[in-house]
Structure formats: C-alpha cells, structure tokens
Design a protein around this motif. Structure first.
Motif, PDB file in Angstrom:
ATOM      1  N   ARG A 104       0.868  -1.323  -0.545  1.00  0.00           N
ATOM      2  CA  ARG A 104      -0.398   0.385   0.512  1.00  0.00           C
ATOM      3  C   ARG A 104       1.076   1.201  -0.136  1.00  0.00           C
ATOM      4  NH1 ARG A 104      -3.598  -1.185   5.354  1.00  0.00           N
ATOM      5  NH2 ARG A 104      -4.615   0.755   4.955  1.00  0.00           N
ATOM      6  N   ALA A 133      -4.303   8.927   1.871  1.00  0.00           N
ATOM      7  CA  ALA A 133      -2.660   7.750   1.572  1.00  0.00           C
ATOM      8  C   ALA A 133      -1.295   8.745   2.191  1.00  0.00           C
ATOM      9  CB  ALA A 133      -2.750   7.947   0.445  1.00  0.00           C
ATOM     10  N   SER A 196      -9.969  12.913  -0.039  1.00  0.00           N
ATOM     11  CA  SER A 196      -9.529  11.539  -0.058  1.00  0.00           C
ATOM     12  C   SER A 196      -9.409  11.450  -1.647  1.00  0.00           C
ATOM     13  CB  SER A 196     -10.229  10.849   0.502  1.00  0.00           C
ATOM     14  OG  SER A 196     -10.549  10.855   1.367  1.00  0.00           O
ATOM     15  N   SER A 200      -5.019  12.206  -5.859  1.00  0.00           N
ATOM     16  CA  SER A 200      -4.453  11.069  -6.150  1.00  0.00           C
ATOM     17  C   SER A 200      -4.697  10.728  -8.353  1.00  0.00           C
ATOM     18  CB  SER A 200      -5.437   9.214  -6.253  1.00  0.00           C
ATOM     19  OG  SER A 200      -6.607  10.146  -5.829  1.00  0.00           O
TER      20      SER A 200
END
Length: 213
Positions: A104, A133, A196, A200
């Motif tokens: 991860r 993350a 969140s 990304s």
C-alpha cells in the motif's frame, strides 16, 4: 416487574439516548477497524457522526464525544496495526500484515516518508494522518526504522487528535448549513471523499513528471 412494564419503560427512554448508546460504540469499532482495514472510509464516518451530533439536543456534548471516541478509536487501530507490523519486522520470514503495508506504499511515497521521519521525527505522523494516503507510508517508514512502539504512540496520539478534529469540523460545517441532518451528512461525505480522492486525481491529470537530463 412484568414484560409490559419493561416495554413501557423502554418506550420512555429518549430516542437520542438510545442512539448514543448504540452509535458511539459502533463508531469506535468502525473507526478502529478502518485503521486496520483500508476499505472503511473512516473520515466520512466521523464527519457523518458529527453532523448527527450537531443536530441533537446534547450539543456541544455530543460533538465533543464524537471527537473523543473517534480520536481514541483511530489511536487504538494505529497502535494495533503498528504492533502487528513490528511482529513482521522481527520475524525472519516477515508477515502478511507487513507485506500488506508494503503493497500500500509506493517506493516514492516511502522514500518521502523516510526523509520526513529523518528531518522531523515523529512529528511527521501528524501530517501523515491529515494527508490522504499518507498514513501507511509513514507508518511503514517508522517500522523499517525500528521505531519503538512507545515512541510511535507518542507521535500518533496528537496525530489522531488532529485527524478527528479536522473531520469533526467538516461534519459541523455540514450540519450548520442545513436544517435536515441527511443533507449535512451528504455534504460531509462528499467533502471527505473529495479530500481523499483529490490528490490521486490531480496526479493522474498532471501525468508523469518529466525526468531531468
């Protein structure tokens, strides 16, 4: 006392009291599990609970309780995960939990976490809890650096407090904007998911960074 008396007494218990008796333990369990299993959106859980607490008559006690339960649950889950990771580090053959942590964390994020740990020590844990993350790479860096559990816990405690306060404030914002709790929950969940997924998505849109000659 007959069954009728028991049913009558139960009906006289305020619904808010019943929700608290069930909701706060459930919140603790889910947030603690979310620290161990990444599929549970713990930030959205905390924000949603804060919205519901904001609309209850027990304000501000309910909101403070959500904050305390969430922070304690996150801390419990983090310490449990770190303890399991330590067992894998000490083992010659490693462990499934340690391998799962490695899977991860990309090499780039792990290297950034290592540099942050070298430069700022356990204070980097506070930032890692607030950055999407960011928790796992920093935790893995601490494990590979053989950081003792006690020292990790000292850095993780304020990190969990800051994390719970941040997502609790998102819930309070959602609850204050709408008179109907479900609208506030929808807004809070949307904001947490956006926070969140934002980094990304930005990395994908930006594309790979060109290497210097």
């Amino acid at each position: 006392m007959t069954w009728r008396d028991i049913v009558t007494a139960a009906g006289q218990v305020p619904p808010e009291t019943t929700q608290q008796a069930v909701g706060y333990p459930a919140l603790f369990v889910l947030v603690a599990l979310g620290a161990l299993v990444p599929v549970i959106p713990t930030g959205a859980l905390v924000s949603s609970a804060a919205v519901v607490a904001f609309h209850q008559d027990s304000l501000p006690f309910g909101v403070l309780l959500v904050f305390g339960v969430s922070a304690l649950a996150a801390f419990t889950g983090d310490v449990a995960l770190y303890w399991l990771g330590q067992r894998g580090v000490r083992s010659r053959n490693g462990s499934r939990r340690l391998e799962a942590l490695r899977g991860r964390a990309t090499p780039e994020r792990l290297e950034q976490a290592r540099r942050g740990l070298d430069e700022h020590g356990v204070l980097v844990l506070v930032v890692s809890r607030l950055v999407p993350a960011g928790r796992i790479p920093v935790m893995l860096a601490c494990l590979l650096a053989r950081l003792p559990l006690r020292r990790f816990a000292r850095g993780d405690a304020p990190a969990c407090l800051a994390w719970a306060a941040t997502y609790g404030l998102i819930g309070i914002l959602g609850g204050s904007l709408f008179s109907e709790p479900w609208k506030g929950v929808a807004l809070a969940v949307g904001l947490t998911l956006l926070i969140s997924a934002g980094p990304s998505v930005w990395r994908r849109l930006r594309g790979p960074v060109p290497k210097e000659d």
